[in-house]
Scaffold this active site. Sequence first.
Site, PDB file in Angstrom:
ATOM      1  N   HIS A  20      26.190 -16.516  -3.981  1.00 31.66           N
ATOM      2  CA  HIS A  20      25.301 -17.164  -4.940  1.00 31.66           C
ATOM      3  C   HIS A  20      23.936 -17.368  -4.289  1.00 31.66           C
ATOM      4  O   HIS A  20      23.757 -17.122  -3.087  1.00 31.66           O
ATOM      5  CB  HIS A  20      25.883 -18.495  -5.418  1.00 31.66           C
ATOM      6  CG  HIS A  20      26.907 -18.348  -6.505  1.00 31.66           C
ATOM      7  ND1 HIS A  20      26.611 -17.811  -7.735  1.00 31.66           N
ATOM      8  CD2 HIS A  20      28.227 -18.688  -6.540  1.00 31.66           C
ATOM      9  CE1 HIS A  20      27.688 -17.811  -8.485  1.00 31.66           C
ATOM     10  NE2 HIS A  20      28.697 -18.321  -7.780  1.00 31.66           N
ATOM     11  N   ASP A  66      17.754 -15.353  -6.850  1.00 36.62           N
ATOM     12  CA  ASP A  66      18.125 -14.726  -8.118  1.00 36.62           C
ATOM     13  C   ASP A  66      16.895 -14.295  -8.918  1.00 36.62           C
ATOM     14  O   ASP A  66      16.816 -13.165  -9.395  1.00 36.62           O
ATOM     15  CB  ASP A  66      18.935 -15.700  -8.977  1.00 36.62           C
ATOM     16  CG  ASP A  66      20.335 -15.946  -8.436  1.00 36.62           C
ATOM     17  OD1 ASP A  66      20.741 -15.218  -7.525  1.00 36.62           O
ATOM     18  OD2 ASP A  66      21.004 -16.861  -8.927  1.00 36.62           O
TER      19      ASP A  66
END
Length: 314
Positions: A62, A92
Amino acid sequence: EAIKIIHQLVKEHDVVLEQFRPGVMDRLGLGYATLKKINPKLIYCAITGYGQTGPYKSRAGHDLNYLALAGISSYSRRANQAPVPLGVQVADVAGGSLHSVIGILAALHHRDKTGEGQFIDISMTDTAFALNAMSGAGQVAGNMLPDAETELLNGGSFYDYYETKDGRYFSVGSLEPKFFFGLCDLIGHPELKELSHGTDSSLKDRLKVVFKDKTFSEWKDIFATKDLCVEPVLNIQEACEHPQLRSREMIVKVPTEKGEAQKQIGCPIKFSSSKATYLRTGGKIGSHSEEILKELGLEQQEIEALAHNKIVKL
């Protein structure tokens, strides 16, 4: 049946964007090698945590993990304290998403010139690592290892956040002499001009005391019309209402399927000859399936059969 539908769609599309781990799309019969046979001009962008190669290629992760491995978390923190989970997903969004867009646009330009499509391999760890613009260059070229609150821009200088009397914060980035001298004069402490701009903590310690002397609202009034690289730390609601962001049309009203309007964040890219238009809010999964399948030439009975067999969602 779903794979056959995608194969049909690919014939008329420019870009495929996917974010599975390496090998998943190949296993589904939707890998680049398969789809480029159908459409040789196809641009295929794969976003993964670690990329299509290397020992970590199949590893889960993540945003927090990518920033940690990229070295960013190590010096983006307070001295002797743990790194802070950021509210914005830097790896991200600033890493994977924006670099993917850049790669796709570059590949489209290349295709316009050569007629060739291609595969784009985006690793969110790679792209986060590339965000180490100054500290990364310092380490790679000069063997300089950044640490928490040791650099000019990570809290090692007076370039920092300062708490007000009522527990709010102001950002102070007055690095250039004209801004720094103006700051010292405005806050009523011209003697601070003699203190070092570097990583000596004495200037920061003095500014901490000064900012604690007034409330957030009082400092806002003082700095409102002054061009000194000092700005209040706003919450999201305050940012949405800020006159600068409103004047830039960063909050827009987008029509819903019910004919109502929903506020959303606007497009931050301002073109001189093609203003952004907002046609619809996001739809539910399958909300355009029927429309797309009809464009492929399927009859209503075929579409309903696909939905009944859970091949597509309507």
